[in-house]
Motif scaffolding. Structure first.
Motif, PDB file in Angstrom:
ATOM      1  N   GLU A 232      -7.845  11.373   0.942  1.00 50.54           N
ATOM      2  CA  GLU A 232      -7.249  12.560   1.415  1.00 50.54           C
ATOM      3  C   GLU A 232      -8.454  13.416   2.303  1.00 50.54           C
TER       4      GLU A 232
ATOM      5  N   THR B 152      -3.401  11.661   4.411  1.00 48.94           N
ATOM      6  CA  THR B 152      -3.498  10.893   3.079  1.00 48.94           C
ATOM      7  C   THR B 152      -3.032   9.533   3.492  1.00 48.94           C
ATOM      8  N   CYS B 153      -3.757   8.647   2.623  1.00 44.56           N
ATOM      9  CA  CYS B 153      -3.481   7.119   2.592  1.00 44.56           C
ATOM     10  C   CYS B 153      -3.728   6.618   1.352  1.00 44.56           C
ATOM     11  N   THR B 154      -2.580   6.240   0.915  1.00 47.10           N
ATOM     12  CA  THR B 154      -2.683   5.528  -0.426  1.00 47.10           C
ATOM     13  C   THR B 154      -2.517   4.214  -0.641  1.00 47.10           C
TER      14      THR B 154
ATOM     15  N   THR C  50      -1.781   1.050  -3.043  1.00 43.03           N
ATOM     16  CA  THR C  50      -1.424   0.872  -4.553  1.00 43.03           C
ATOM     17  C   THR C  50      -1.346  -0.877  -4.779  1.00 43.03           C
TER      18      THR C  50
ATOM     19  N   TRP D 154      -5.422   1.826  -7.988  1.00 46.50           N
ATOM     20  CA  TRP D 154      -4.620   2.742  -7.002  1.00 46.50           C
ATOM     21  C   TRP D 154      -5.825   3.443  -6.408  1.00 46.50           C
TER      22      TRP D 154
ATOM     23  N   ARG E 249      -6.900   6.477  -3.290  1.00 42.80           N
ATOM     24  CA  ARG E 249      -6.138   7.483  -2.391  1.00 42.80           C
ATOM     25  C   ARG E 249      -7.289   8.023  -1.530  1.00 42.80           C
TER      26      ARG E 249
ATOM     27  N   CYS F 128      -4.930   5.781   7.652  1.00 45.54           N
ATOM     28  CA  CYS F 128      -5.282   4.600   7.013  1.00 45.54           C
ATOM     29  C   CYS F 128      -6.480   3.711   7.772  1.00 45.54           C
TER      30      CYS F 128
ATOM     31  N   GLU G 112       1.385   6.378   3.950  1.00 45.46           N
ATOM     32  CA  GLU G 112       0.361   7.523   4.703  1.00 45.46           C
ATOM     33  C   GLU G 112       1.305   8.561   5.059  1.00 45.46           C
TER      34      GLU G 112
END
Length: 254
Positions: free
Chosen positions: A142, A126-128, A130, A138, A140, A99, A118
């Motif tokens: 990757e 990956t870092c998401t 929301t 949202w 994301r 992130c 993450e």
């Protein structure tokens, strides 16, 4: 008895000096030839260019090497010298924290008050983000690294990964593809994909880009009113592309 002759007294004269001996004609001719050859040798020595290194090749008027002389063979045709050989393409050696590739300002503008999740290992992160609230949004990020320490062909492996992603996008289940096209000017190669989730009031703008030996996929999703999905294409893809460029700029320092 005959008459007696009176004696004749000859007057004395000194003898003439002897004349010099004649030299043989052949000897004279030989001396002349030797003298001529000596003069010619002197002229030859003083001629311009005489006396240079005998090992240096002589060139014919056409520019080639004279018969009987050899030079170092030229390099094979088309093979550049070391100074002309281009530098090997630099690769990404490691990944930053999942992130840490998107600034807090970008996240705050895109997903206000986002919850962050993450996951990471040495080659895949990956870092998401929301949104917290009634409106669904949202984001994301990757990142897949083909590490030089684990493969002798990291760039080629990333190219294969990119082609596989492009192929899968043409036959993705559970989504309706609204647009799918390649995009220049993002990394080394990239494509943009805008899709709607089947059975859900959401749309997704996705950008997949390869940068050297890394594959980056950024997805931005939001709610879309019924019948208004297509109208959100520009905004969703613009958001995903902006984040993708920021991620690539961060990776350029790794």
């Amino acid at each position: 008895m005959g008459l007696q002759r009176e004696p004749f007294h000859r007057v004395y004269s000194a003898p003439e000096p002897p004349s010099p001996k004649r030299r043989p004609r052949l000897l004279v001719l030989l001396v002349a030839v030797v003298a001529f050859c000596g003069a010619a040798a002197v002229v030859f020595v003083l001629m311009p260019g005489h006396g240079k290194d005998a090992a240096s090749p002589r060139t014919s008027p056409s520019g080639g090497t004279a018969p009987g002389r050899t030079t170092e063979p030229p390099s094979p045709s088309g093979t550049p010298s070391p100074s002309e050989t281009p530098m090997q393409e630099q690769t990404v050696a490691s990944l930053p924290k999942p992130c840490a590739m998107v600034s807090g300002r970008t996240v705050g503008r895109t997903i206000p008050k986002a919850r962050r999740d993450e996951s990471a290992n040495s080659t895949f992160t990956t870092c998401t983000y929301t949104a917290q609230g009634p409106r669904f949004r949202w984001l994301r990020v990757e990142v897949n690294l083909h590490a030089p320490a684990k493969t002798p062909t990291p760039v080629q492996d990333a190219e294969g990964d990119y082609r596989a992603s492009w192929t899968q996008a043409h036959d993705a289940p559970l989504v309706r593809t609204i647009s799918l096209r390649r995009q220049r000017g993002i990394g080394d190669e990239a494509f943009r994909w805008f899709k709607a989730d089947d059975g859900q009031p959401t749309v997704v703008g996705e950008v997949t880009a390869r940068f050297r030996n890394v594959l980056v996929t950024v997805s931005y999703s939001e709610q879309a009113a019924k019948g208004a999905a297509d109208a959100r294409e520009g905004a969703c893809l613009g958001t995903a592309e902006g984040v993708a460029r920021e991620v690539l700029a961060t990776l350029a320092h790794f």
